[in-house]
Design a protein around this motif. Sequence first.
Motif, PDB file in Angstrom:
ATOM      1  N   GLY A   1       0.853  -1.177   0.000  1.00 35.45           N
ATOM      2  CA  GLY A   1       0.000   0.000   0.000  1.00 35.45           C
ATOM      3  C   GLY A   1       0.890   1.228   0.000  1.00 35.45           C
ATOM      4  O   GLY A   1       2.025   1.190  -0.437  1.00 35.45           O
ATOM      5  N   VAL A   2       0.372   2.324   0.508  1.00 37.93           N
ATOM      6  CA  VAL A   2       1.141   3.562   0.587  1.00 37.93           C
ATOM      7  C   VAL A   2       1.039   4.086   2.008  1.00 37.93           C
ATOM      8  O   VAL A   2      -0.054   4.300   2.520  1.00 37.93           O
ATOM      9  CB  VAL A   2       0.600   4.626  -0.411  1.00 37.93           C
ATOM     10  CG1 VAL A   2       1.414   5.889  -0.333  1.00 37.93           C
ATOM     11  CG2 VAL A   2       0.599   4.077  -1.823  1.00 37.93           C
ATOM     12  N   ARG A   3       2.182   4.271   2.659  1.00 33.77           N
ATOM     13  CA  ARG A   3       2.218   4.723   4.051  1.00 33.77           C
ATOM     14  C   ARG A   3       3.153   5.909   4.177  1.00 33.77           C
ATOM     15  O   ARG A   3       4.205   5.948   3.561  1.00 33.77           O
ATOM     16  CB  ARG A   3       2.733   3.630   4.973  1.00 33.77           C
ATOM     17  CG  ARG A   3       1.923   2.368   4.989  1.00 33.77           C
ATOM     18  CD  ARG A   3       2.356   1.438   6.108  1.00 33.77           C
ATOM     19  NE  ARG A   3       1.758   1.823   7.375  1.00 33.77           N
ATOM     20  CZ  ARG A   3       0.507   1.594   7.709  1.00 33.77           C
ATOM     21  NH1 ARG A   3      -0.292   0.982   6.878  1.00 33.77           N
ATOM     22  NH2 ARG A   3       0.032   1.971   8.881  1.00 33.77           N
TER      23      ARG A   3
ATOM     24  N   TRP B   1      -5.188  10.431  -3.690  1.00 31.76           N
ATOM     25  CA  TRP B   1      -4.323   9.599  -2.865  1.00 31.76           C
ATOM     26  C   TRP B   1      -3.887   8.356  -3.623  1.00 31.76           C
ATOM     27  O   TRP B   1      -2.823   7.809  -3.382  1.00 31.76           O
ATOM     28  CB  TRP B   1      -5.025   9.184  -1.562  1.00 31.76           C
ATOM     29  CG  TRP B   1      -6.130   8.200  -1.751  1.00 31.76           C
ATOM     30  CD1 TRP B   1      -7.446   8.483  -1.923  1.00 31.76           C
ATOM     31  CD2 TRP B   1      -6.018   6.773  -1.816  1.00 31.76           C
ATOM     32  NE1 TRP B   1      -8.163   7.327  -2.081  1.00 31.76           N
ATOM     33  CE2 TRP B   1      -7.311   6.266  -2.023  1.00 31.76           C
ATOM     34  CE3 TRP B   1      -4.952   5.885  -1.713  1.00 31.76           C
ATOM     35  CZ2 TRP B   1      -7.566   4.911  -2.148  1.00 31.76           C
ATOM     36  CZ3 TRP B   1      -5.219   4.533  -1.835  1.00 31.76           C
ATOM     37  CH2 TRP B   1      -6.504   4.069  -2.041  1.00 31.76           C
ATOM     38  N   GLN B   2      -4.694   7.913  -4.589  1.00 28.58           N
ATOM     39  CA  GLN B   2      -4.379   6.698  -5.337  1.00 28.58           C
ATOM     40  C   GLN B   2      -3.094   6.840  -6.143  1.00 28.58           C
ATOM     41  O   GLN B   2      -2.434   5.859  -6.449  1.00 28.58           O
ATOM     42  CB  GLN B   2      -5.531   6.342  -6.256  1.00 28.58           C
ATOM     43  CG  GLN B   2      -6.805   6.027  -5.494  1.00 28.58           C
ATOM     44  CD  GLN B   2      -7.988   5.832  -6.406  1.00 28.58           C
ATOM     45  OE1 GLN B   2      -7.838   5.467  -7.557  1.00 28.58           O
ATOM     46  NE2 GLN B   2      -9.170   6.066  -5.895  1.00 28.58           N
TER      47      GLN B   2
ATOM     48  N   LEU C   1      -8.049   2.799  -8.733  1.00 29.75           N
ATOM     49  CA  LEU C   1      -6.805   2.379  -9.364  1.00 29.75           C
ATOM     50  C   LEU C   1      -6.326   1.051  -8.785  1.00 29.75           C
ATOM     51  O   LEU C   1      -5.860   0.179  -9.510  1.00 29.75           O
ATOM     52  CB  LEU C   1      -5.733   3.460  -9.185  1.00 29.75           C
ATOM     53  CG  LEU C   1      -4.365   3.161  -9.788  1.00 29.75           C
ATOM     54  CD1 LEU C   1      -4.467   2.913 -11.288  1.00 29.75           C
ATOM     55  CD2 LEU C   1      -3.405   4.305  -9.502  1.00 29.75           C
ATOM     56  N   LEU C   2      -6.453   0.881  -7.490  1.00 26.36           N
ATOM     57  CA  LEU C   2      -6.012  -0.353  -6.850  1.00 26.36           C
ATOM     58  C   LEU C   2      -6.737  -1.574  -7.425  1.00 26.36           C
ATOM     59  O   LEU C   2      -6.118  -2.606  -7.717  1.00 26.36           O
ATOM     60  CB  LEU C   2      -6.209  -0.273  -5.338  1.00 26.36           C
ATOM     61  CG  LEU C   2      -5.707  -1.462  -4.530  1.00 26.36           C
ATOM     62  CD1 LEU C   2      -4.210  -1.675  -4.733  1.00 26.36           C
ATOM     63  CD2 LEU C   2      -6.017  -1.259  -3.056  1.00 26.36           C
ATOM     64  N   GLN C   3      -8.045  -1.470  -7.606  1.00 20.74           N
ATOM     65  CA  GLN C   3      -8.809  -2.579  -8.200  1.00 20.74           C
ATOM     66  C   GLN C   3      -8.333  -2.865  -9.621  1.00 20.74           C
ATOM     67  O   GLN C   3      -8.155  -4.024 -10.006  1.00 20.74           O
ATOM     68  CB  GLN C   3     -10.302  -2.250  -8.217  1.00 20.74           C
ATOM     69  CG  GLN C   3     -10.952  -2.280  -6.857  1.00 20.74           C
ATOM     70  CD  GLN C   3     -12.397  -1.790  -6.925  1.00 20.74           C
ATOM     71  OE1 GLN C   3     -12.721  -0.850  -7.646  1.00 20.74           O
ATOM     72  NE2 GLN C   3     -13.257  -2.438  -6.157  1.00 20.74           N
ATOM     73  N   ALA C   4      -8.130  -1.807 -10.390  1.00 18.81           N
ATOM     74  CA  ALA C   4      -7.692  -1.974 -11.776  1.00 18.81           C
ATOM     75  C   ALA C   4      -6.295  -2.603 -11.837  1.00 18.81           C
ATOM     76  O   ALA C   4      -6.045  -3.499 -12.650  1.00 18.81           O
ATOM     77  CB  ALA C   4      -7.714  -0.639 -12.505  1.00 18.81           C
ATOM     78  N   GLU C   5      -5.385  -2.159 -10.966  1.00 18.82           N
ATOM     79  CA  GLU C   5      -4.035  -2.736 -10.937  1.00 18.82           C
ATOM     80  C   GLU C   5      -4.078  -4.222 -10.595  1.00 18.82           C
ATOM     81  O   GLU C   5      -3.403  -5.035 -11.226  1.00 18.82           O
ATOM     82  CB  GLU C   5      -3.169  -2.018  -9.910  1.00 18.82           C
ATOM     83  CG  GLU C   5      -2.737  -0.636 -10.301  1.00 18.82           C
ATOM     84  CD  GLU C   5      -2.016   0.085  -9.179  1.00 18.82           C
ATOM     85  OE1 GLU C   5      -1.425   1.129  -9.465  1.00 18.82           O
ATOM     86  OE2 GLU C   5      -2.041  -0.386  -8.020  1.00 18.82           O
TER      87      GLU C   5
ATOM     88  N   PHE D   1     -11.094   3.783 -13.960  1.00 21.05           N
ATOM     89  CA  PHE D   1      -9.798   3.246 -14.362  1.00 21.05           C
ATOM     90  C   PHE D   1     -10.098   2.045 -15.246  1.00 21.05           C
ATOM     91  O   PHE D   1     -10.713   1.080 -14.801  1.00 21.05           O
ATOM     92  CB  PHE D   1      -8.983   2.839 -13.134  1.00 21.05           C
ATOM     93  CG  PHE D   1      -8.628   4.015 -12.272  1.00 21.05           C
ATOM     94  CD1 PHE D   1      -7.438   4.694 -12.466  1.00 21.05           C
ATOM     95  CD2 PHE D   1      -9.490   4.451 -11.277  1.00 21.05           C
ATOM     96  CE1 PHE D   1      -7.106   5.790 -11.676  1.00 21.05           C
ATOM     97  CE2 PHE D   1      -9.163   5.549 -10.487  1.00 21.05           C
ATOM     98  CZ  PHE D   1      -7.971   6.217 -10.689  1.00 21.05           C
ATOM     99  N   THR D   2      -9.700   2.115 -16.522  1.00 21.95           N
ATOM    100  CA  THR D   2     -10.091   1.094 -17.488  1.00 21.95           C
ATOM    101  C   THR D   2      -8.908   0.226 -17.890  1.00 21.95           C
ATOM    102  O   THR D   2      -7.812   0.735 -18.143  1.00 21.95           O
ATOM    103  CB  THR D   2     -10.697   1.753 -18.744  1.00 21.95           C
ATOM    104  OG1 THR D   2      -9.742   2.640 -19.312  1.00 21.95           O
ATOM    105  CG2 THR D   2     -11.955   2.530 -18.397  1.00 21.95           C
TER     106      THR D   2
END
Length: 194
Positions: A48-50, A78-79, A134-138, A159-160
């Motif tokens: 993730g991002v911290r 934030w994504q 974006l996380l789901q798409a990645e 996000f496609t």
Amino acid sequence: MVGGIVIRFRKTLEYRLWVCSTFYKVFPTTPPTGTEKVWKITLDKRAGVRFIVDCNGEEVLNTQISAENCNSSRSTQWQYWGIKNIVKIQFLSWWDTASDYYKLEPLPSKVTTDTWCAYSGVYLPGKFKDYPTLLQAETQCSARNDCGGITYEPLTHHFTLRRGTDPKKSPSRETSFKKCTIGWIPIDKSVKYD
């Protein structure tokens, strides 16, 4: 600017995650007392991002950047924190009257990682599936053999997934993401970074 952290020096020290939050918060752990403070700020993208903040060697903040803790109207930005590279560290002279100096700590040379790189103003051809984050798409793109990357569509806020890998100029200011490998090299200490 995609994001950052602002530390406000008052009687009680506070922080704000730039772009992510519209208000200041008190650090969850009280920073050490004393006049001289050495701050270490780390953006950790391994899981993730911290944002991790240490003051005089003590951890005072360790927060996950996510939709749950971002309250700004621009909170979807934030994504991008996990895929953008840090390109600037800035101490604004009209805000910062406390800092004497700063230095960058490089990661060891020959360190590489697979990540997602962002490309502004382009799209990837071959749209076939869209996701709200974006996380789901990645995650979905990484699990497929036929996905060449991701394009963010600002008109739909989706996000496609895309089959193509060759970016094309976008008439609607789209941003595309492709898997890439990033390597770090030691920072040249003779260069002044600002």
